[in-house]
Design a protein around this motif. Structure first.
Motif, short mmCIF file in Angstrom:
data_model
loop_
_atom_site.label_atom_id
_atom_site.label_comp_id
_atom_site.label_asym_id
_atom_site.label_seq_id
_atom_site.Cartn_x
_atom_site.Cartn_y
_atom_site.Cartn_z
N THR A 40 0.82 -1.22 0.00
CA THR A 40 0.00 0.00 0.00
C THR A 40 0.85 1.26 0.00
OG1 THR A 40 -0.24 -0.03 2.42
CG2 THR A 40 -1.98 -1.11 1.11
N LYS A 61 -10.89 12.07 -3.00
CA LYS A 61 -10.95 10.61 -2.96
C LYS A 61 -9.55 10.02 -2.76
CE LYS A 61 -12.23 6.56 -5.62
NZ LYS A 61 -12.73 6.00 -6.87
N TRP A 65 -8.08 7.81 0.58
CA TRP A 65 -7.48 6.49 0.51
C TRP A 65 -6.08 6.51 1.13
CZ3 TRP A 65 -3.49 3.46 -1.04
CH2 TRP A 65 -3.72 2.09 -1.05
N GLY A 69 -8.08 4.70 3.70
CA GLY A 69 -8.47 3.55 2.88
C GLY A 69 -7.41 2.48 2.74
N HIS A 70 -6.15 2.87 2.81
CA HIS A 70 -5.08 1.89 2.66
C HIS A 70 -5.12 0.84 3.76
CE1 HIS A 70 -3.16 4.47 5.66
NE2 HIS A 70 -2.37 3.45 5.93
N PHE A 85 -7.46 -0.12 -5.85
CA PHE A 85 -7.78 1.29 -5.67
C PHE A 85 -7.74 1.91 -7.05
CE2 PHE A 85 -6.34 5.74 -4.94
CZ PHE A 85 -7.53 6.20 -4.42
#
Length: 137
Positions: A40, A61, A65, A69-70, A85
């Motif tokens: 990631t 967005k 992430w 989000g990671h 992603f």
């Protein structure tokens, strides 16, 4: 008997599709990593690099992430699942794909001569196209 040669890891790819690539997605980059956090991190570094060029909504967005989000992607990888992603801005789509894999080491290619049959295999056409497009040929 081959068990000691095998090692777990993660395969990471970045694909893009835009008017420059035509209707097909093109592989931009790929790496192997040893941990979900390394996998990631590769995406996070790339996203931070391009974030200033993104429109407001896509940048939001992207930063979500990178910041939060990671962690979900790392959890999926830890549980043996793939993670993705993607960002789309105007007519350009970029997608990162992360997968848990088992690596089998190959012969060291720099210190030894490859067998004669190795010359029979060439780079797939899509990779040649991506390399030439990246270099503006």
């Amino acid at each position: 008997m081959l068990r000691p040669l095998l090692r777990p890891g993660y395969w990471c790819e970045c694909w893009t599709r835009s008017p420059a690539t035509g209707p097909r997605s093109v592989l931009l980059a790929s790496i192997e990593t040893n941990s979900p956090s390394e996998a990631t991190r590769w995406i996070r570094v790339t996203v931070r690099t391009i974030a200033s060029a993104l429109d407001r909504e896509t940048a939001h967005k992207a930063w979500d992430w990178v910041t939060y989000g990671h962690k979900e992607a790392e959890d999926a990888l830890t549980n043996g699942e793939a993670a993705t992603f993607a960002l789309t801005q105007q007519d350009t789509h970029i997608e990162w794909i992360l997968r848990p894999v088992t690596f089998l080491p190959l012969a060291h290619r720099e210190a030894q001569r490859l067998p004669a049959c190795a010359e029979q295999f060439t780079c797939p056409t899509t990779h040649k196209i991506a390399r030439h497009q990246a270099n503006n040929y």
